[in-house]
Design an enzyme around this catalytic site. Sequence first.
Site, PDB file in Angstrom:
ATOM      1  N   CYS A 136     -11.671  10.530 -24.153  1.00  0.00           N
ATOM      2  CA  CYS A 136     -11.200  11.892 -23.892  1.00  0.00           C
ATOM      3  C   CYS A 136     -12.284  12.919 -24.208  1.00  0.00           C
ATOM      4  O   CYS A 136     -12.501  13.263 -25.368  1.00  0.00           O
ATOM      5  CB  CYS A 136      -9.942  12.150 -24.727  1.00  0.00           C
ATOM      6  N   CYS A 139     -11.083  16.133 -25.832  1.00  0.00           N
ATOM      7  CA  CYS A 139     -10.718  15.954 -27.247  1.00  0.00           C
ATOM      8  C   CYS A 139     -11.968  15.922 -28.130  1.00  0.00           C
ATOM      9  O   CYS A 139     -11.999  16.519 -29.203  1.00  0.00           O
ATOM     10  CB  CYS A 139      -9.979  14.636 -27.474  1.00  0.00           C
ATOM     11  N   ASP A 140     -12.984  15.180 -27.686  1.00  0.00           N
ATOM     12  CA  ASP A 140     -14.084  14.822 -28.587  1.00  0.00           C
ATOM     13  C   ASP A 140     -15.470  15.325 -28.199  1.00  0.00           C
ATOM     14  O   ASP A 140     -16.429  15.131 -28.942  1.00  0.00           O
ATOM     15  CB  ASP A 140     -14.143  13.290 -28.726  1.00  0.00           C
TER      16      ASP A 140
END
Length: 308
Positions: A136, A139-140
């Site tokens: 992701c 997300c990261d």
Amino acid sequence: MSDVRNVVIVGSGPAGYTAAIYAARAQLDPIIYEGSVTAGGALMNTTEVENFPGFTDGVMGPDLMDSMRKQAKRFGAELITDDIVEMDLTGDIKVLKDGSGNTVKAKAVILATGSAYREIGLENEKRLSGRGVSWCATCDGFFFRDQTIAVVGGGDSAVEEATFLTKFASKVVLIHRRDSLRASKIMAERAFANPKIEMLWNTEVTDVLGAEKVEALELRNTVTGEVSKRDFTGLFVAIGHIPRSELVTSQVTLNEERYVSVEGRSTRTNLRGVFACGDLVDFTYRQAITAAGSGCQAALDAEKFLSH
């Protein structure tokens, strides 16, 4: 558990927990099977979530899920950290069996089992998950500032991830096993025009190297078979999603990608009293906030169904 419940929610995450909050507030006395390993859903594997409304400074994925869980519990939802392993959804009374051998019956069922990121299938990919391996970018990506990272995949989502990651990384190498992208023309052109993106054609990742974190990738040329090694500090896998629909395959209508099909903008499936929400249904947006919204819809649809 021989009495017939109003509604059983299968799965947690933003969709399942939100459905539980709404169903509990509507006095439906819901029971939610969170999952033994997957409790909290995909957000349990993320760190900071910066785009969930209401959290000015962001919120950790597990903390957000814990808050939703407590909120559902506060209104009287019964939470069970176990898996549903068998379901008969065809009759007026739905019959479900959990991993501990218990049977629960209900008039309505909300499916919120989510989807899983498709993995390459390498042992070290799993081992270094969260330590350089991610599924992701949104997300990261932030954690890979000024680094050289690899993205595996050739579709729109891979190109989208690679393009997004150029905001942070000094270089993004898009690794694809064929000699052309499956992505739409506009997405492909965007990637080709980006000076930070390098294409690595006819290549597959055969191993992820590193003791404590990702340090390099072992690569194989799909045409010549030649194996090489190249240094990377991050690996983003973008080869698609797998909806967790295997338990209902023979009962609920699925689309070609095996996501549960629902009627129009509702959460109603082809079976009376069976509703579906979250990433099990949504193959377009896959955001925590949209999953939560569809969990709300599922509870309202179930409430309406039960009132007739």
